[in-house]
Design a protein around this motif. Sequence first.
Motif, PDB file in Angstrom:
ATOM      1  N   THR A  89       0.832  -1.248   0.069  1.00 23.02           N
ATOM      2  CA  THR A  89       0.044  -0.053  -0.013  1.00 23.02           C
ATOM      3  C   THR A  89       0.893   1.259  -0.218  1.00 23.02           C
ATOM      4  OG1 THR A  89      -1.560  -1.085   1.010  1.00 23.02           O
ATOM      5  CG2 THR A  89      -1.675   1.498   1.378  1.00 23.02           C
ATOM      6  N   ALA A  90       0.770   2.117  -1.110  1.00 22.78           N
ATOM      7  CA  ALA A  90       1.373   3.527  -1.324  1.00 22.78           C
ATOM      8  C   ALA A  90       0.858   4.254  -2.322  1.00 22.78           C
ATOM      9  CB  ALA A  90       2.832   3.063  -1.481  1.00 22.78           C
ATOM     10  N   ILE A  91       1.314   5.349  -2.535  1.00 23.93           N
ATOM     11  CA  ILE A  91       1.320   6.090  -3.954  1.00 23.93           C
ATOM     12  C   ILE A  91       2.519   5.720  -4.608  1.00 23.93           C
ATOM     13  CG2 ILE A  91       1.050   8.236  -4.643  1.00 23.93           C
ATOM     14  CD1 ILE A  91       0.105   9.534  -2.232  1.00 23.93           C
ATOM     15  N   TYR A  92       2.210   5.279  -5.924  1.00 21.75           N
ATOM     16  CA  TYR A  92       3.092   4.765  -6.727  1.00 21.75           C
ATOM     17  C   TYR A  92       3.332   5.890  -7.691  1.00 21.75           C
ATOM     18  CZ  TYR A  92       3.203   0.117  -4.971  1.00 21.75           C
ATOM     19  OH  TYR A  92       3.206  -1.023  -4.158  1.00 21.75           O
ATOM     20  N   TYR A  93       4.474   6.341  -7.934  1.00 17.24           N
ATOM     21  CA  TYR A  93       4.977   7.462  -8.989  1.00 17.24           C
ATOM     22  C   TYR A  93       5.935   6.778 -10.080  1.00 17.24           C
ATOM     23  CZ  TYR A  93       3.708  10.514  -5.028  1.00 17.24           C
ATOM     24  OH  TYR A  93       3.141  11.067  -4.074  1.00 17.24           O
ATOM     25  N   PHE A  99      14.128  12.735 -23.248  1.00 20.39           N
ATOM     26  CA  PHE A  99      15.106  13.584 -24.273  1.00 20.39           C
ATOM     27  C   PHE A  99      13.701  14.437 -25.034  1.00 20.39           C
ATOM     28  CE2 PHE A  99      19.113  11.969 -23.548  1.00 20.39           C
ATOM     29  CZ  PHE A  99      18.809  10.679 -23.008  1.00 20.39           C
ATOM     30  N   THR A 100      13.787  15.833 -25.023  1.00 22.09           N
ATOM     31  CA  THR A 100      12.842  16.502 -25.499  1.00 22.09           C
ATOM     32  C   THR A 100      13.289  16.937 -27.258  1.00 22.09           C
ATOM     33  OG1 THR A 100      13.861  18.697 -24.942  1.00 22.09           O
ATOM     34  CG2 THR A 100      12.173  17.531 -23.389  1.00 22.09           C
ATOM     35  N   SER A 101      12.369  17.320 -27.729  1.00 21.57           N
ATOM     36  CA  SER A 101      12.552  17.709 -29.191  1.00 21.57           C
ATOM     37  C   SER A 101      13.269  18.813 -29.429  1.00 21.57           C
ATOM     38  CB  SER A 101      11.108  17.980 -29.829  1.00 21.57           C
ATOM     39  OG  SER A 101      10.545  16.428 -29.858  1.00 21.57           O
ATOM     40  N   TRP A 102      13.450  19.843 -28.299  1.00 21.46           N
ATOM     41  CA  TRP A 102      14.270  20.938 -28.287  1.00 21.46           C
ATOM     42  C   TRP A 102      15.492  20.753 -27.767  1.00 21.46           C
ATOM     43  CZ3 TRP A 102       9.373  20.741 -25.408  1.00 21.46           C
ATOM     44  CH2 TRP A 102       9.768  20.505 -23.923  1.00 21.46           C
ATOM     45  N   GLY A 103      16.007  19.637 -27.421  1.00 19.77           N
ATOM     46  CA  GLY A 103      17.254  19.480 -27.390  1.00 19.77           C
ATOM     47  C   GLY A 103      17.827  19.150 -25.572  1.00 19.77           C
ATOM     48  N   SER A 104      16.720  19.244 -24.809  1.00 19.36           N
ATOM     49  CA  SER A 104      17.108  19.028 -23.236  1.00 19.36           C
ATOM     50  C   SER A 104      16.688  17.545 -22.783  1.00 19.36           C
ATOM     51  CB  SER A 104      16.161  20.097 -22.356  1.00 19.36           C
ATOM     52  OG  SER A 104      14.872  19.617 -22.658  1.00 19.36           O
ATOM     53  N   ALA A 105      17.205  17.374 -21.932  1.00 21.86           N
ATOM     54  CA  ALA A 105      17.285  15.984 -21.249  1.00 21.86           C
ATOM     55  C   ALA A 105      16.985  15.986 -19.701  1.00 21.86           C
ATOM     56  CB  ALA A 105      18.221  15.082 -21.591  1.00 21.86           C
ATOM     57  N   ASN A 106      15.905  15.591 -18.967  1.00 22.90           N
ATOM     58  CA  ASN A 106      15.722  15.687 -17.591  1.00 22.90           C
ATOM     59  C   ASN A 106      14.893  14.444 -17.194  1.00 22.90           C
ATOM     60  OD1 ASN A 106      16.793  18.405 -16.380  1.00 22.90           O
ATOM     61  ND2 ASN A 106      15.705  19.274 -18.085  1.00 22.90           N
ATOM     62  N   ASP A 107      14.983  14.164 -15.775  1.00 24.71           N
ATOM     63  CA  ASP A 107      14.018  13.317 -15.118  1.00 24.71           C
ATOM     64  C   ASP A 107      12.500  14.174 -14.993  1.00 24.71           C
ATOM     65  OD1 ASP A 107      16.336  11.825 -13.071  1.00 24.71           O
ATOM     66  OD2 ASP A 107      15.660  10.853 -14.761  1.00 24.71           O
ATOM     67  N   TYR A 108      11.677  13.392 -15.195  1.00 28.08           N
ATOM     68  CA  TYR A 108      10.231  13.919 -15.200  1.00 28.08           C
ATOM     69  C   TYR A 108       9.358  12.980 -14.427  1.00 28.08           C
ATOM     70  CZ  TYR A 108      10.934  17.491 -19.076  1.00 28.08           C
ATOM     71  OH  TYR A 108      11.342  18.545 -19.598  1.00 28.08           O
ATOM     72  N   TRP A 109       8.641  13.499 -13.330  1.00 29.64           N
ATOM     73  CA  TRP A 109       7.708  12.731 -12.600  1.00 29.64           C
ATOM     74  C   TRP A 109       6.259  12.835 -12.945  1.00 29.64           C
ATOM     75  CZ3 TRP A 109       9.541   9.575  -8.626  1.00 29.64           C
ATOM     76  CH2 TRP A 109      10.849   9.670  -8.102  1.00 29.64           C
ATOM     77  N   GLY A 110       5.586  11.586 -12.847  1.00 27.80           N
ATOM     78  CA  GLY A 110       4.135  11.731 -12.671  1.00 27.80           C
ATOM     79  C   GLY A 110       3.544  12.119 -11.528  1.00 27.80           C
ATOM     80  N   GLN A 111       2.135  12.067 -11.639  1.00 26.21           N
ATOM     81  CA  GLN A 111       1.443  12.612 -10.543  1.00 26.21           C
ATOM     82  C   GLN A 111       1.096  11.929  -9.256  1.00 26.21           C
ATOM     83  OE1 GLN A 111      -0.042  11.529 -12.855  1.00 26.21           O
ATOM     84  NE2 GLN A 111      -2.044  10.608 -12.448  1.00 26.21           N
ATOM     85  N   GLY A 112       1.390  10.236  -9.623  1.00 30.00           N
ATOM     86  CA  GLY A 112       1.146   9.533  -8.283  1.00 30.00           C
ATOM     87  C   GLY A 112      -0.171   8.826  -8.384  1.00 30.00           C
ATOM     88  N   THR A 113      -0.061   7.550  -8.092  1.00 32.03           N
ATOM     89  CA  THR A 113      -1.542   6.869  -8.221  1.00 32.03           C
ATOM     90  C   THR A 113      -1.683   5.777  -6.917  1.00 32.03           C
ATOM     91  OG1 THR A 113      -3.139   5.237  -9.539  1.00 32.03           O
ATOM     92  CG2 THR A 113      -0.766   5.037  -9.477  1.00 32.03           C
ATOM     93  N   GLN A 114      -2.618   5.951  -6.114  1.00 30.46           N
ATOM     94  CA  GLN A 114      -2.882   5.357  -5.102  1.00 30.46           C
ATOM     95  C   GLN A 114      -3.105   3.742  -5.297  1.00 30.46           C
ATOM     96  OE1 GLN A 114      -2.863   6.718  -1.517  1.00 30.46           O
ATOM     97  NE2 GLN A 114      -2.783   4.487  -1.052  1.00 30.46           N
ATOM     98  N   VAL A 115      -2.388   2.973  -4.419  1.00 25.97           N
ATOM     99  CA  VAL A 115      -2.546   1.707  -4.449  1.00 25.97           C
ATOM    100  C   VAL A 115      -2.846   1.162  -3.135  1.00 25.97           C
ATOM    101  CG1 VAL A 115      -1.601  -0.725  -4.917  1.00 25.97           C
ATOM    102  CG2 VAL A 115      -1.308   0.977  -6.495  1.00 25.97           C
ATOM    103  N   THR A 116      -4.016   0.622  -2.809  1.00 27.37           N
ATOM    104  CA  THR A 116      -4.298  -0.065  -1.292  1.00 27.37           C
ATOM    105  C   THR A 116      -4.697  -1.352  -1.306  1.00 27.37           C
ATOM    106  OG1 THR A 116      -5.187   2.349  -0.754  1.00 27.37           O
ATOM    107  CG2 THR A 116      -5.924   0.394   0.527  1.00 27.37           C
ATOM    108  N   VAL A 117      -3.956  -2.071  -0.588  1.00 25.97           N
ATOM    109  CA  VAL A 117      -4.020  -3.385  -0.503  1.00 25.97           C
ATOM    110  C   VAL A 117      -4.802  -3.794   0.856  1.00 25.97           C
ATOM    111  CG1 VAL A 117      -3.059  -5.719  -0.726  1.00 25.97           C
ATOM    112  CG2 VAL A 117      -2.123  -3.833  -1.936  1.00 25.97           C
ATOM    113  N   SER A 118      -5.958  -4.176   0.940  1.00 26.95           N
ATOM    114  CA  SER A 118      -6.624  -4.509   2.117  1.00 26.95           C
ATOM    115  C   SER A 118      -7.922  -5.303   1.860  1.00 26.95           C
ATOM    116  CB  SER A 118      -7.291  -3.199   2.707  1.00 26.95           C
ATOM    117  OG  SER A 118      -8.136  -3.152   3.854  1.00 26.95           O
ATOM    118  N   SER A 119      -8.070  -6.106   2.917  1.00 29.76           N
ATOM    119  CA  SER A 119      -9.583  -6.926   2.988  1.00 29.76           C
ATOM    120  C   SER A 119     -10.656  -6.061   3.442  1.00 29.76           C
ATOM    121  CB  SER A 119      -9.147  -8.228   3.456  1.00 29.76           C
ATOM    122  OG  SER A 119      -8.682  -7.889   4.896  1.00 29.76           O
TER     123      SER A 119
END
Length: 119
Positions: A89-93, A99-119
Amino acid sequence: VQLQASGGGLVQPGGSLRLSCAASGSIFSIGTMDWYRQAPGNQRELVATITSSGVTNFADSVKGRFTISRDNAKNTVYLQMNSLKPEDTAIYYCKAYLFTSWGSANDYWGQGTQVTVSS
């Protein structure tokens, strides 16, 4: 340029979920793609990695249960999670080195999605 994660939800222990993360925008190419997770009160931890050539690596806690894959034509990375446990159980990112079309390169993050494991 952005990453959009999806696929989280509530699942019972032993169940499965498949997360997706799609990159969009002016992308030239994508390097390594990763999935991280962060549980309440814990630091963000690396769960799985896949390089541009398809080499994968996993945290010990998920080895044998999770798989990571990517579809380069769709600029998408997936995380298949099987035999889920409450401690997953956690938020998964997602993260990707873009590498962008204009020549830069960087790490990008998604917004996160919640995963809950529970009975």
